[in-house]
Design a protein around this motif. Structure first.
Motif, mmCIF file in Angstrom:
data_model
loop_
_atom_site.group_PDB
_atom_site.id
_atom_site.type_symbol
_atom_site.label_atom_id
_atom_site.label_comp_id
_atom_site.label_asym_id
_atom_site.label_seq_id
_atom_site.Cartn_x
_atom_site.Cartn_y
_atom_site.Cartn_z
ATOM 1 N N LEU A 116 41.456 -80.176 55.755
ATOM 2 C CA LEU A 116 42.505 -80.211 56.786
ATOM 3 C C LEU A 116 42.142 -81.161 57.940
ATOM 4 O O LEU A 116 43.031 -81.610 58.674
ATOM 5 N N ILE A 117 40.847 -81.445 58.066
ATOM 6 C CA ILE A 117 40.407 -82.329 59.161
ATOM 7 C C ILE A 117 41.083 -83.699 59.013
ATOM 8 O O ILE A 117 41.180 -84.230 57.907
ATOM 9 N N ASP A 118 41.570 -84.197 60.146
ATOM 10 C CA ASP A 118 42.283 -85.490 60.239
ATOM 11 C C ASP A 118 43.735 -85.434 59.777
ATOM 12 O O ASP A 118 44.448 -86.417 59.887
ATOM 13 N N MET A 119 44.164 -84.304 59.235
ATOM 14 C CA MET A 119 45.598 -84.205 58.926
ATOM 15 C C MET A 119 46.362 -84.034 60.237
ATOM 16 O O MET A 119 45.809 -83.612 61.248
ATOM 17 N N ASP A 120 47.674 -84.344 60.204
ATOM 18 C CA ASP A 120 48.481 -84.338 61.428
ATOM 19 C C ASP A 120 49.220 -82.997 61.562
ATOM 20 O O ASP A 120 49.978 -82.624 60.659
ATOM 21 N N VAL A 121 49.007 -82.284 62.666
ATOM 22 C CA VAL A 121 49.656 -80.967 62.829
ATOM 23 C C VAL A 121 51.184 -81.045 62.847
ATOM 24 O O VAL A 121 51.862 -80.064 62.559
ATOM 25 N N ILE A 122 51.704 -82.236 63.200
ATOM 26 C CA ILE A 122 53.171 -82.396 63.236
ATOM 27 C C ILE A 122 53.750 -82.347 61.818
ATOM 28 O O ILE A 122 54.912 -82.011 61.622
ATOM 29 N N GLU A 123 52.941 -82.693 60.846
ATOM 30 C CA GLU A 123 53.420 -82.743 59.453
ATOM 31 C C GLU A 123 53.254 -81.370 58.788
ATOM 32 O O GLU A 123 52.432 -81.187 57.891
ATOM 33 N N GLN A 124 54.069 -80.429 59.220
ATOM 34 C CA GLN A 124 53.946 -79.045 58.743
ATOM 35 C C GLN A 124 54.088 -78.942 57.216
ATOM 36 O O GLN A 124 53.321 -78.243 56.556
ATOM 37 N N GLU A 125 55.057 -79.659 56.672
ATOM 38 C CA GLU A 125 55.285 -79.548 55.225
ATOM 39 C C GLU A 125 54.092 -80.062 54.435
ATOM 40 O O GLU A 125 53.730 -79.512 53.395
ATOM 41 N N GLU A 126 53.486 -81.140 54.957
ATOM 42 C CA GLU A 126 52.297 -81.691 54.279
ATOM 43 C C GLU A 126 51.136 -80.702 54.322
ATOM 44 O O GLU A 126 50.445 -80.500 53.329
ATOM 45 N N ILE A 127 50.947 -80.123 55.487
ATOM 46 C CA ILE A 127 49.882 -79.120 55.627
ATOM 47 C C ILE A 127 50.127 -77.979 54.634
ATOM 48 O O ILE A 127 49.229 -77.549 53.913
ATOM 49 N N ASP A 128 51.364 -77.506 54.598
ATOM 50 C CA ASP A 128 51.677 -76.369 53.724
ATOM 51 C C ASP A 128 51.531 -76.734 52.255
ATOM 52 O O ASP A 128 51.079 -75.922 51.448
ATOM 53 N N PRO B 159 56.646 -63.657 56.412
ATOM 54 C CA PRO B 159 55.960 -64.905 56.030
ATOM 55 C C PRO B 159 54.776 -64.684 55.088
ATOM 56 O O PRO B 159 54.525 -65.501 54.209
ATOM 57 N N ASN B 160 54.051 -63.579 55.237
ATOM 58 C CA ASN B 160 52.870 -63.423 54.370
ATOM 59 C C ASN B 160 53.223 -63.020 52.938
ATOM 60 O O ASN B 160 52.363 -62.970 52.077
ATOM 61 N N GLN B 161 54.512 -62.758 52.675
ATOM 62 C CA GLN B 161 54.909 -62.518 51.280
ATOM 63 C C GLN B 161 54.931 -63.816 50.468
ATOM 64 O O GLN B 161 54.894 -63.775 49.236
ATOM 65 N N VAL B 162 55.034 -64.953 51.163
ATOM 66 C CA VAL B 162 55.086 -66.239 50.455
ATOM 67 C C VAL B 162 53.964 -67.200 50.843
ATOM 68 O O VAL B 162 53.727 -68.191 50.160
ATOM 69 N N GLY B 163 53.276 -66.951 51.950
ATOM 70 C CA GLY B 163 52.049 -67.684 52.254
ATOM 71 C C GLY B 163 52.154 -68.952 53.077
ATOM 72 O O GLY B 163 51.130 -69.466 53.508
ATOM 73 N N THR B 164 53.374 -69.474 53.294
ATOM 74 C CA THR B 164 53.485 -70.647 54.188
ATOM 75 C C THR B 164 54.755 -70.567 55.030
ATOM 76 O O THR B 164 55.738 -69.926 54.649
#
Ligand code: PGA
Ligand code: ZN
Length: 404
Positions: free
Chosen positions: A70-82, A327-332
């Motif tokens: 996750l380091i260096d990923m962009d927090v604005i890119e929620q879908e990418e993180i998920d 939310p925790n029923q699906v994880g993201t």
């Protein structure tokens, strides 16, 4: 400035005293923290909260295999993180990473992004038009898996339909107090306890309990000057075995169960009923909703488990007219939002919900406002419940001030 610089995870307690996780996401210009709750009457189709090797293993796995990615990923890119979280887990039900680890990370990331942009979470996620606050739905008497020795039905709740969330929240608290008074009068020599969600527990017949709660709602409603209606979460999957719904005083087949629920809705003017039938009985749901859906909100919790595909199936069959959102029923967060959007596009109401084992995390209050959800189900008393209700009061105050 919006890149992730550091990720931390720790084991914390939930309200039942069980371990769960909290995740911190840091950037150079802000951070976010979120934790995950756990259910007791979990749906069979939910993602797995923690890998079978347990919470400590999940934490170690996260530190070794997830956090570095996750380091260096962009927090604005929620879908990418998920989608990275889904990819790194590699299973179809988060059984490797744990859905609780994933959802805490996903929500912490959204909170970090909101912080960086200088916005409250509800505004970041919902935009400038996120101004409607949900009705609070609060559990005042209960049993099932949340209590020892209580009713078969899991939750007897009040939904206060006041003009503001604040007045509705306080009205629900009054109903909770009135229920206590009525229980003391009814059982002067018995101990009266509370279940996992702070609802009262007493040894009562299911319908007797509903009558008491309905009367308490009416009494408070009469003085408050707005409608407060009784609601149920039957959590029927917990009662269903070998084709029958098993109650302490007998068993019902599906037809009888539909008839029983219809009777309760008609007789007590129920505003909302959650999980009236078994989690795989989409057809039974369609029959019930056809019969009573015009006068009562029928909510699928274990039926849909916040899963967009199960919801789409339900919509096609006319199974309910509302969906519970956990939310925790699906994880993201991305999956959670997708389900809310599909529900609203199809005229389904959404009810954002806590779990029976909670933390003081108040993110669900922000989600409910961000997406204009109909209601928020998060109990009435207890610090882990009032954390969400009080956050909703703060959000509402901010919205009212911003409108001048
Ligand atoms: P759970 O119960 O958190 O124990 O699953 C809540 C509910 O059924 O709505
Ligand atoms: Zn439920």
């Amino acid at each position: 400035m919006t890149q992730i610089t550091e990720v931390a995870i720790r084991k914390i307690l939930d309200s039942r005293g069980n371990p769960t996780v909290e995740v911190d996401i840091y950037t150079q210009s802000g951070f976010g923290t979120a934790s995950a709750p756990s259910g007791a009457s979990t749906g069979a189709n939910e993602v797995t909260a923690f890998p079978t090797k347990g919470v400590d293993f999940a934490i170690q796995n996260f530190q070794e295999n997830v956090a570095p990615k996750l380091i260096d990923m962009d927090v604005i890119e929620q879908e990418e993180i998920d989608s990275i979280l889904v990819e790194l887990d590699g299973s179809d039900n988060f059984s490797n990473m744990g859905g609780n680890v994933s959802v805490a990370t996903s929500l912490a990331n959204a909170k970090a992004a909101a912080f960086v942009l200088g916005l409250p979470l509800y505004h970041y996620l919902g935009g400038a038009f996120a101004k409607r606050t949900p009705y609070p739905l609060g559990n005042v008497l209960g049993g099932g898996k949340h209590a020892v020795g209580g009713t078969d039905i899991q939750e007897y709740s009040a939904i206060a339909l006041g003009k503001t969330a604040k007045e509705s929240i306080f009205a629900n608290a009054q109903v909770h107090a009135h229920v206590k008074k009525r229980l003391k009068d009814k059982f002067p020599d018995s101990a009266i306890g509370k279940g996992d969600e702070g609802a009262w527990v007493a040894k009562m017949d299911n319908e007797e309990a509903l009558e008491l709660v309905a009367d308490a709602c009416k009494e408070v409603s009469d003085t408050a000057g707005f409608s407060i209606r009784p609601c149920l979460d039957i959590a029927a999957s917990e009662l269903f075995k070998d084709g029958y719904y098993h109650y302490k005083n007998g068993k019902l087949n599906t037809e009888d169960q539909i008839e029983f629920v219809t009777h309760l809705i008609d007789n007590y003017e129920l505003n909302l009923v959650e999980d009236p039938l078994d989690q795989e009985d989409f057809e039974g749901y369609s029959k019930l909703t056809k019969a009573v859906g015009s006068k009562c909100t029928i909510v699928g919790d274990d039926l849909f488990v916040t899963d967009v595909n199960r919801l789409k199936n339900g919509i096609q069959m006319g199974a309910t007219n509302a969906v519970l959102i956990k939310p925790n029923q699906v994880g993201t967060l991305t999956r959670t939002i997708e389900t809310i959007k599909v529900a609203h596009e199809n005229g389904y109401k959404t009810v954002v919900s806590h779990r029976s084992g909670e933390t003081t995390d108040s993110t669900i209050a922000h989600l409910a406002v961000a997406f204009g959800c109909h209601a928020i189900k998060t109990g009435v008393v207890g610090g882990e419940r009032t954390a969400k209700l009080n956050e909703l009061i703060r959000i509402e105050e901010e919205i009212i001030q911003s409108e001048g």
